[in-house]
Design a protein around this motif. Structure first.
Motif, PDB file in Angstrom:
ATOM      1  N   ILE A  12       0.869  -1.179   0.000  1.00  0.00           N
ATOM      2  CA  ILE A  12       0.000   0.000   0.000  1.00  0.00           C
ATOM      3  C   ILE A  12       0.901   1.224   0.000  1.00  0.00           C
ATOM      4  CG2 ILE A  12      -1.733   1.328   1.274  1.00  0.00           C
ATOM      5  CD1 ILE A  12      -2.836  -1.300   2.344  1.00  0.00           C
ATOM      6  N   GLN A  13       0.759   2.057  -1.016  1.00  0.00           N
ATOM      7  CA  GLN A  13       1.589   3.237  -1.174  1.00  0.00           C
ATOM      8  C   GLN A  13       0.730   4.496  -1.025  1.00  0.00           C
ATOM      9  OE1 GLN A  13       4.889   1.494  -4.224  1.00  0.00           O
ATOM     10  NE2 GLN A  13       2.871   1.783  -5.087  1.00  0.00           N
ATOM     11  N   GLU A  14       1.377   5.644  -1.124  1.00  0.00           N
ATOM     12  CA  GLU A  14       0.673   6.909  -0.883  1.00  0.00           C
ATOM     13  C   GLU A  14      -0.500   7.129  -1.828  1.00  0.00           C
ATOM     14  OE1 GLU A  14       1.602  11.701  -0.564  1.00  0.00           O
ATOM     15  OE2 GLU A  14       3.240  10.276  -0.636  1.00  0.00           O
ATOM     16  N   ASP A  15      -0.344   6.717  -3.086  1.00  0.00           N
ATOM     17  CA  ASP A  15      -1.427   6.948  -4.044  1.00  0.00           C
ATOM     18  C   ASP A  15      -1.861   5.692  -4.798  1.00  0.00           C
ATOM     19  OD1 ASP A  15       0.806   6.579  -5.569  1.00  0.00           O
ATOM     20  OD2 ASP A  15       0.636   8.443  -6.714  1.00  0.00           O
ATOM     21  N   SER A  16      -1.363   4.535  -4.368  1.00  0.00           N
ATOM     22  CA  SER A  16      -1.707   3.310  -5.095  1.00  0.00           C
ATOM     23  C   SER A  16      -1.528   2.074  -4.221  1.00  0.00           C
ATOM     24  CB  SER A  16      -0.826   3.170  -6.350  1.00  0.00           C
ATOM     25  OG  SER A  16       0.533   3.017  -5.986  1.00  0.00           O
ATOM     26  N   ILE A  17      -2.063   0.962  -4.728  1.00  0.00           N
ATOM     27  CA  ILE A  17      -1.828  -0.329  -4.092  1.00  0.00           C
ATOM     28  C   ILE A  17      -1.272  -1.281  -5.149  1.00  0.00           C
ATOM     29  CG2 ILE A  17      -3.665  -0.018  -2.388  1.00  0.00           C
ATOM     30  CD1 ILE A  17      -5.423  -1.911  -4.026  1.00  0.00           C
ATOM     31  N   ILE A  18      -0.563  -2.299  -4.685  1.00  0.00           N
ATOM     32  CA  ILE A  18      -0.060  -3.337  -5.589  1.00  0.00           C
ATOM     33  C   ILE A  18      -0.805  -4.625  -5.282  1.00  0.00           C
ATOM     34  CG2 ILE A  18       1.949  -4.588  -6.452  1.00  0.00           C
ATOM     35  CD1 ILE A  18       2.211  -1.598  -6.830  1.00  0.00           C
ATOM     36  N   ILE A  19      -1.407  -5.212  -6.318  1.00  0.00           N
ATOM     37  CA  ILE A  19      -2.123  -6.476  -6.160  1.00  0.00           C
ATOM     38  C   ILE A  19      -1.418  -7.559  -6.970  1.00  0.00           C
ATOM     39  CG2 ILE A  19      -4.255  -7.726  -6.661  1.00  0.00           C
ATOM     40  CD1 ILE A  19      -5.855  -5.421  -5.899  1.00  0.00           C
ATOM     41  N   ASP A  20      -1.091  -8.639  -6.291  1.00  0.00           N
ATOM     42  CA  ASP A  20      -0.433  -9.766  -6.928  1.00  0.00           C
ATOM     43  C   ASP A  20      -1.485 -10.741  -7.456  1.00  0.00           C
ATOM     44  OD1 ASP A  20       0.598 -12.695  -6.798  1.00  0.00           O
ATOM     45  OD2 ASP A  20       2.437 -11.501  -6.808  1.00  0.00           O
ATOM     46  N   GLN A  41      -1.840  -8.274   2.466  1.00  0.00           N
ATOM     47  CA  GLN A  41      -1.489  -9.704   2.421  1.00  0.00           C
ATOM     48  C   GLN A  41      -2.727 -10.617   2.388  1.00  0.00           C
ATOM     49  OE1 GLN A  41       1.580 -10.375   1.724  1.00  0.00           O
ATOM     50  NE2 GLN A  41       2.161  -8.235   2.042  1.00  0.00           N
ATOM     51  N   LYS A  42      -3.861 -10.021   2.015  1.00  0.00           N
ATOM     52  CA  LYS A  42      -5.100 -10.798   1.856  1.00  0.00           C
ATOM     53  C   LYS A  42      -5.669 -10.562   0.456  1.00  0.00           C
ATOM     54  CE  LYS A  42      -6.371 -10.377   6.765  1.00  0.00           C
ATOM     55  NZ  LYS A  42      -7.375  -9.827   7.701  1.00  0.00           N
ATOM     56  N   GLU A  43      -6.641 -11.396   0.096  1.00  0.00           N
ATOM     57  CA  GLU A  43      -7.240 -11.276  -1.228  1.00  0.00           C
ATOM     58  C   GLU A  43      -8.254 -10.134  -1.261  1.00  0.00           C
ATOM     59  OE1 GLU A  43      -8.114 -14.667  -4.236  1.00  0.00           O
ATOM     60  OE2 GLU A  43     -10.003 -14.323  -3.186  1.00  0.00           O
ATOM     61  N   LEU A  44      -8.228  -9.385  -2.359  1.00  0.00           N
ATOM     62  CA  LEU A  44      -9.134  -8.241  -2.540  1.00  0.00           C
ATOM     63  C   LEU A  44      -9.732  -8.268  -3.938  1.00  0.00           C
ATOM     64  CD1 LEU A  44     -10.236  -5.380  -1.673  1.00  0.00           C
ATOM     65  CD2 LEU A  44      -8.157  -4.442  -2.698  1.00  0.00           C
ATOM     66  N   PHE A  45     -11.007  -7.964  -4.010  1.00  0.00           N
ATOM     67  CA  PHE A  45     -11.694  -7.739  -5.286  1.00  0.00           C
ATOM     68  C   PHE A  45     -11.848  -6.230  -5.432  1.00  0.00           C
ATOM     69  CE2 PHE A  45     -15.346  -6.827  -7.861  1.00  0.00           C
ATOM     70  CZ  PHE A  45     -15.427  -7.817  -8.828  1.00  0.00           C
TER      71      PHE A  45
END
Length: 199
Positions: A12-20, A41-45
């Motif tokens: 989780i960054q200042e203006d974005s998130i990274i989803i694997d 570290q959990k699943e997100l839709f």
């Protein structure tokens, strides 16, 4: 177009998130990335909008369909690009915004970053009458302003918790924060941090 992404939130960054997603990390620009703190570290839709230009491709992400719909409507307005739309969404409660457009409340609209009187007038001209069929709105802007203020405080509180502050520390500054009349969540968080440092 990429309508949504489902995967594990890794950063989780200042203006974005990274989803694997199966070993590929998608950077998704969000209005308020810290609202997804509980999914680290959990699943997100997450609902997404894939913005493509000759010189850039970006993914924008939203916690619900209402945010995404308002984003797509905003970027249809002359003079508003994705960055401006995301900045507006970062400090708005959707029904509040719709009510302001319908009541032609230019003063309310000009509180958002990058929105002057000319842009506020353009928003009203382009969107009035188009949003009411998409979203539920409060009876008055003043009522929805109260809801928005509470919503922003909740988001600021969650962000402070994610930064390691205790609920007791946060609760001590909440009255001051509530009376500050700050409308943008990121500004509210910065003000809260300065108060916490003083305490």
């Amino acid at each position: 177009m990429i309508a949504y992404i489902k995967g594990k939130v890794t950063f989780i960054q200042e203006d974005s998130i990274i989803i694997d997603v199966q070993g590929i990390g998608y950077e998704i620009i969000c209005p308020n990335p810290f609202v997804f703190q509980s999914y680290l570290q959990k699943e997100l839709f997450i609902y997404t909008y894939h913005h493509v230009r000759e010189d850039i491709q970006c993914l924008y992400g939203f916690k619900d369909e209402d945010e995404k719909q308002l984003f797509t409507q905003l970027i249809s307005v002359s003079g508003i690009g994705p960055k401006s739309a995301i900045a507006i969404l970062g400090s708005v409660h959707v029904p509040d915004f719709v009510a302001a457009v319908e009541s032609e409340d230019e003063k309310y609209l000009t509180q958002f970053p990058g929105v002057g009187k000319k842009t506020a007038r353009q928003i009203i001209l382009d969107l009035k009458g188009k949003l009411t069929s998409m979203f539920f709105i409060e009876n008055t802007v003043s009522v929805s302003n109260e809801v928005a203020g509470s919503h922003h405080l909740d988001e600021a509180k969650e962000a402070l918790k994610s930064l390691g502050y205790l609920e007791k520390e946060i609760n001590q500054i909440m009255p001051t924060l509530r009376n500050s009349n700050i409308q943008e969540v990121d500004h509210m968080i910065r003000h809260a941090l300065s108060l916490l440092v003083k305490n």
